[in-house]
Design a protein around this motif. Structure first.
Motif, short mmCIF file in Angstrom:
data_model
loop_
_atom_site.label_atom_id
_atom_site.label_comp_id
_atom_site.label_asym_id
_atom_site.label_seq_id
_atom_site.Cartn_x
_atom_site.Cartn_y
_atom_site.Cartn_z
N PHE A 90 0.83 -1.20 0.00
CA PHE A 90 0.00 0.00 0.00
C PHE A 90 0.87 1.26 0.00
O PHE A 90 0.65 2.19 -0.79
CB PHE A 90 -0.91 -0.01 1.23
CG PHE A 90 -1.86 1.15 1.29
CD1 PHE A 90 -3.13 1.05 0.75
CD2 PHE A 90 -1.49 2.33 1.91
CE1 PHE A 90 -4.01 2.12 0.81
CE2 PHE A 90 -2.36 3.41 1.97
CZ PHE A 90 -3.63 3.30 1.42
N VAL A 91 1.86 1.29 0.89
CA VAL A 91 2.75 2.45 0.97
C VAL A 91 3.53 2.61 -0.34
O VAL A 91 3.68 3.72 -0.86
CB VAL A 91 3.72 2.32 2.16
CG1 VAL A 91 4.72 3.47 2.17
CG2 VAL A 91 2.94 2.28 3.48
N VAL A 121 1.49 9.50 2.55
CA VAL A 121 0.64 8.33 2.68
C VAL A 121 -0.16 8.34 3.99
O VAL A 121 -1.29 7.84 4.05
CB VAL A 121 1.48 7.03 2.57
CG1 VAL A 121 2.42 6.86 3.76
CG2 VAL A 121 0.58 5.81 2.41
N SER A 122 0.39 8.94 5.04
CA SER A 122 -0.32 9.05 6.31
C SER A 122 -1.59 9.88 6.14
O SER A 122 -2.67 9.51 6.64
CB SER A 122 0.60 9.67 7.36
OG SER A 122 -0.09 9.84 8.59
N ASP A 123 -1.47 10.98 5.45
CA ASP A 123 -2.61 11.85 5.16
C ASP A 123 -3.66 11.10 4.33
O ASP A 123 -4.87 11.22 4.55
CB ASP A 123 -2.11 13.09 4.42
CG ASP A 123 -3.13 14.21 4.34
OD1 ASP A 123 -4.03 14.24 5.19
OD2 ASP A 123 -3.01 15.05 3.43
N PHE A 124 -3.19 10.31 3.40
CA PHE A 124 -4.05 9.53 2.52
C PHE A 124 -4.85 8.48 3.31
O PHE A 124 -6.06 8.31 3.12
CB PHE A 124 -3.18 8.85 1.46
CG PHE A 124 -3.93 8.08 0.41
CD1 PHE A 124 -4.90 8.68 -0.38
CD2 PHE A 124 -3.65 6.73 0.18
CE1 PHE A 124 -5.57 7.96 -1.37
CE2 PHE A 124 -4.32 6.01 -0.81
CZ PHE A 124 -5.28 6.63 -1.57
N VAL A 125 -4.18 7.79 4.22
CA VAL A 125 -4.85 6.78 5.04
C VAL A 125 -5.91 7.43 5.94
O VAL A 125 -7.01 6.90 6.10
CB VAL A 125 -3.84 6.00 5.90
CG1 VAL A 125 -4.56 5.06 6.86
CG2 VAL A 125 -2.89 5.21 5.01
N LYS A 191 11.41 -1.56 -8.05
CA LYS A 191 11.17 -1.98 -6.67
C LYS A 191 11.04 -0.76 -5.77
O LYS A 191 11.93 0.08 -5.71
CB LYS A 191 12.30 -2.88 -6.19
CG LYS A 191 12.14 -3.34 -4.74
CD LYS A 191 13.31 -4.21 -4.30
CE LYS A 191 13.16 -4.59 -2.83
NZ LYS A 191 14.29 -5.40 -2.34
N GLY A 192 9.94 -0.68 -5.07
CA GLY A 192 9.71 0.46 -4.19
C GLY A 192 10.21 0.18 -2.78
O GLY A 192 10.37 -0.95 -2.36
N VAL A 193 10.46 1.23 -2.06
CA VAL A 193 10.87 1.12 -0.66
C VAL A 193 9.81 1.81 0.19
O VAL A 193 9.63 3.02 0.12
CB VAL A 193 12.24 1.77 -0.42
CG1 VAL A 193 12.61 1.68 1.05
CG2 VAL A 193 13.31 1.09 -1.26
N ALA A 194 9.10 1.03 0.96
CA ALA A 194 8.04 1.58 1.80
C ALA A 194 8.63 2.09 3.10
O ALA A 194 9.64 1.60 3.59
CB ALA A 194 6.99 0.51 2.09
#
Length: 220
Positions: A90-91, A121-125, A191-194
Motif C-alpha cells: 500500500f505504501v 501516505v499518512s494523510d491519505f490513510v 522496486k519500491g521502498v516503503a
C-alpha cells in the motif's frame, strides 16, 4: 485502469469475448510458448519477472480474464504470482503514484484528483478512514486492488499453482526459476521502498483491516 472487465463478466461468456473483443485476449505468444501464466499484481516486482520469464513489459491482467477468454488453456497452463505484505504494498503504491500523473489519460486523472493533493501516505490513510465510500474508491483502482482478487477466479479461492512472496523473492527466485526453466536473473525493476515510520499503529491496523482477506490468505 479499473478492473471492470474482469469483475463483471461471467466465465461462460468466453465465446462472445473471443468474437466481439479479440483485443481482450490475454495470451501472448510468449505465454503460449512457455504454457505459463504470470499474474502481475501491481507493486510486486512484476516488471522484473515479466522480463525474466517472457522478455516482455509487465501487464496487469487478472487471472479471471484468462479463464473468461479460454478456460481450457488457462486451466492447463502453469500459473504463478507474487504477493506482498499489504501494508508495504500500500505504501509503495501511494509513493509510486504520487507525482507520476504527467499526461491527460485516465491514469493521470486518477493521480491528479486522488493522490497528489495528499501530503503523504499518512494523510491519505486518514482520508480513507473517514468513510466506506473512500475505501471503496481506493480499492477500485488497480494499484490498490486486493491481491487475492488478482489470482482467484470464483470467490476467494486461490487458483494459481504457486504463490511466491515478495519479501523472500531474491532468495526463492533462483531455485524456482531453475525448476521452471526461466532465467535466474531478476532485476527488481521499479522496486519500491516503503516507509513504515510514516504510519501510526492505528493506520497500520486500519490498512490490515481493509486488506484482511489478503492478510488471512497469505499469512501476513
Amino acid at each position: 485502469m479499473k478492473r471492470d472487465f474482469e469483475r463483471k463478466l461471467p466465465l461462460y461468456m468466453s465465446g462472445l469475448i473471443k468474437t466481439c473483443a479479440p483485443s481482450k485476449n490475454p495470451f501472448t505468444d510468449a505465454c503460449r510458448n512457455k504454457e505459463t501464466i504470470f499474474i502481475h499484481v501491481p507493486k510486486n516486482a512484476g516488471r522484473s519477472i515479466y522480463r525474466s520469464v517472457f522478455n516482455e513489459p509487465g501487464r496487469h491482467i487478472q487471472l479471471k480474464r484468462y479463464y473468461i477468454y479460454d478456460r481450457c488453456r488457462a486451466s492447463r497452463y502453469y500459473k504463478f504470482a507474487v504477493v506482498r505484505d499489504p501494508v508495504d504494498r500500500f505504501v509503495s503504491a501511494f509513493n509510486g503514484l504520487k507525482g507520476s500523473g504527467i499526461g491527460n489519460g485516465e491514469y493521470d486523472k486518477f493521480v491528479n484528483e486522488n493522490i497528489d493533493h495528499f501530503q503523504d501516505v499518512s494523510d491519505f490513510v486518514d482520508w480513507m478512514a473517514l468513510s466506506k465510500c473512500n475505501v471503496n474508491k481506493v480499492l477500485g483502482w488497480l494499484h490498490f486492488y486486493p491481491q487475492y482478487k488478482w489470482i482467484s477466479v470464483v470467490g476467494d479461492e486461490i487458483a494459481v499453482d504457486r504463490v511466491l512472496k515478495f519479501e523472500f523473492l531474491q532468495d526463492d527466485w533462483p531455485s524456482f526459476a531453475k525448476e521452471r526453466g526461466f532465467s535466474e536473473k531478476l532485476s527488481f525493476v521499479g522496486k519500491g521502498v516503503a516507509n513504515y515510520q510514516s504510519l501510526s499503529d492505528f493506520q497500520i491496523k486500519f490498512i490490515r483491516r481493509v486488506y484482511s482477506k489478503d492478510c488471512q490468505l497469505f499469512s501476513y
